[in-house]
Enzyme design. Structure first.
Site, PDB file in Angstrom:
ATOM      1  N   GLU A 161       0.944  -1.127   0.418  1.00 52.07           N
ATOM      2  CA  GLU A 161      -0.175  -0.213   0.338  1.00 52.07           C
ATOM      3  C   GLU A 161       0.850   1.276  -0.161  1.00 52.07           C
ATOM      4  O   GLU A 161       0.761   1.999  -0.384  1.00 52.07           O
ATOM      5  CB  GLU A 161      -0.743  -0.014   1.357  1.00 52.07           C
ATOM      6  CG  GLU A 161      -1.554  -1.090   1.222  1.00 52.07           C
ATOM      7  CD  GLU A 161      -2.885  -0.973   2.666  1.00 52.07           C
ATOM      8  OE1 GLU A 161      -3.764  -0.575   2.348  1.00 52.07           O
ATOM      9  OE2 GLU A 161      -2.219  -1.011   3.617  1.00 52.07           O
ATOM     10  N   TYR A 187     -15.458  28.303  -0.842  1.00 51.78           N
ATOM     11  CA  TYR A 187     -15.427  26.674  -0.054  1.00 51.78           C
ATOM     12  C   TYR A 187     -14.188  26.166  -1.712  1.00 51.78           C
ATOM     13  O   TYR A 187     -13.763  24.626  -0.995  1.00 51.78           O
ATOM     14  CB  TYR A 187     -16.373  25.639  -1.119  1.00 51.78           C
ATOM     15  CG  TYR A 187     -17.649  26.685  -1.728  1.00 51.78           C
ATOM     16  CD1 TYR A 187     -17.155  26.079  -3.181  1.00 51.78           C
ATOM     17  CD2 TYR A 187     -18.584  27.258  -2.058  1.00 51.78           C
ATOM     18  CE1 TYR A 187     -18.090  26.266  -3.843  1.00 51.78           C
ATOM     19  CE2 TYR A 187     -19.552  27.591  -2.445  1.00 51.78           C
ATOM     20  CZ  TYR A 187     -18.809  26.617  -4.185  1.00 51.78           C
ATOM     21  OH  TYR A 187     -19.219  27.521  -5.198  1.00 51.78           O
ATOM     22  N   GLU A 213      -8.276   7.728   9.102  1.00 52.07           N
ATOM     23  CA  GLU A 213      -8.518   8.776  11.154  1.00 52.07           C
ATOM     24  C   GLU A 213      -7.351  10.007  10.400  1.00 52.07           C
ATOM     25  O   GLU A 213      -8.512  10.693  11.028  1.00 52.07           O
ATOM     26  CB  GLU A 213      -8.470   8.003  12.013  1.00 52.07           C
ATOM     27  CG  GLU A 213      -9.253   6.636  11.644  1.00 52.07           C
ATOM     28  CD  GLU A 213      -9.356   5.289  11.726  1.00 52.07           C
ATOM     29  OE1 GLU A 213      -9.810   4.077  12.129  1.00 52.07           O
ATOM     30  OE2 GLU A 213      -8.064   4.772  11.172  1.00 52.07           O
ATOM     31  N   LYS A 231     -12.754   4.399   0.945  1.00 53.48           N
ATOM     32  CA  LYS A 231     -11.298   3.501   0.929  1.00 53.48           C
ATOM     33  C   LYS A 231     -12.237   2.856  -0.721  1.00 53.48           C
ATOM     34  O   LYS A 231     -12.580   1.047   0.495  1.00 53.48           O
ATOM     35  CB  LYS A 231     -10.497   3.002   2.352  1.00 53.48           C
ATOM     36  CG  LYS A 231      -9.110   2.433   1.196  1.00 53.48           C
ATOM     37  CD  LYS A 231      -8.027   2.158   2.025  1.00 53.48           C
ATOM     38  CE  LYS A 231      -6.799   1.512   1.703  1.00 53.48           C
ATOM     39  NZ  LYS A 231      -6.310   1.086   3.213  1.00 53.48           N
TER      40      LYS A 231
END
Length: 115
Positions: A20, A52, A72, A97
């Site tokens: 990964e 934004y 997280e 994910k």
């Protein structure tokens, strides 16, 4: 008022396994920002609202230029970016994910914070 950035698709290095850490993976990011937009509704002026586009650019830079172990950390970092904006009263960030688990469309983490 609420502003939403929906289904922002970015690629980054994320994960705990060696494979990964070598290949960028897709993330799908949804951001909800609560803010007081009454002045902007009356004035119709960009100076009176939450920018934004600027927040989105910061999110893109953060995600694409950083590597992560955990979803997280991504969600928390994006909340930090949103709440840097003085007009933002609260933020909710969902980071997905895709393909992280067999037989599941995605895995996601949601972080919500208030000022």
């Amino acid at each position: 008022m609420i502003i939403k950035i929906e289904n922002l698709r970015l690629r980054t290095i994320i994960g705990i396994y060696d494979w990964e850490k070598k290949n960028r993976q897709d993330l799908v990011i949804n951001v909800t920002i609560d803010f007081d937009g009454r002045k902007a509704a009356e004035s119709d002026s960009i100076e009176d609202t939450l920018d934004y586009k600027a927040i989105n650019k910061k999110i893109i830079s953060f995600v694409e230029e950083t590597s992560f172990n955990l979803l997280e950390r991504v969600a928390g970092g994006i909340c930090d970016i949103v709440l840097e904006c003085p007009a933002a009263g609260s933020a909710s960030v969902k980071v997905e994910k895709p393909g992280a688990l067999r037989f599941a469309d995605s895995v996601s983490v949601t972080e919500a914070r208030e000022r």
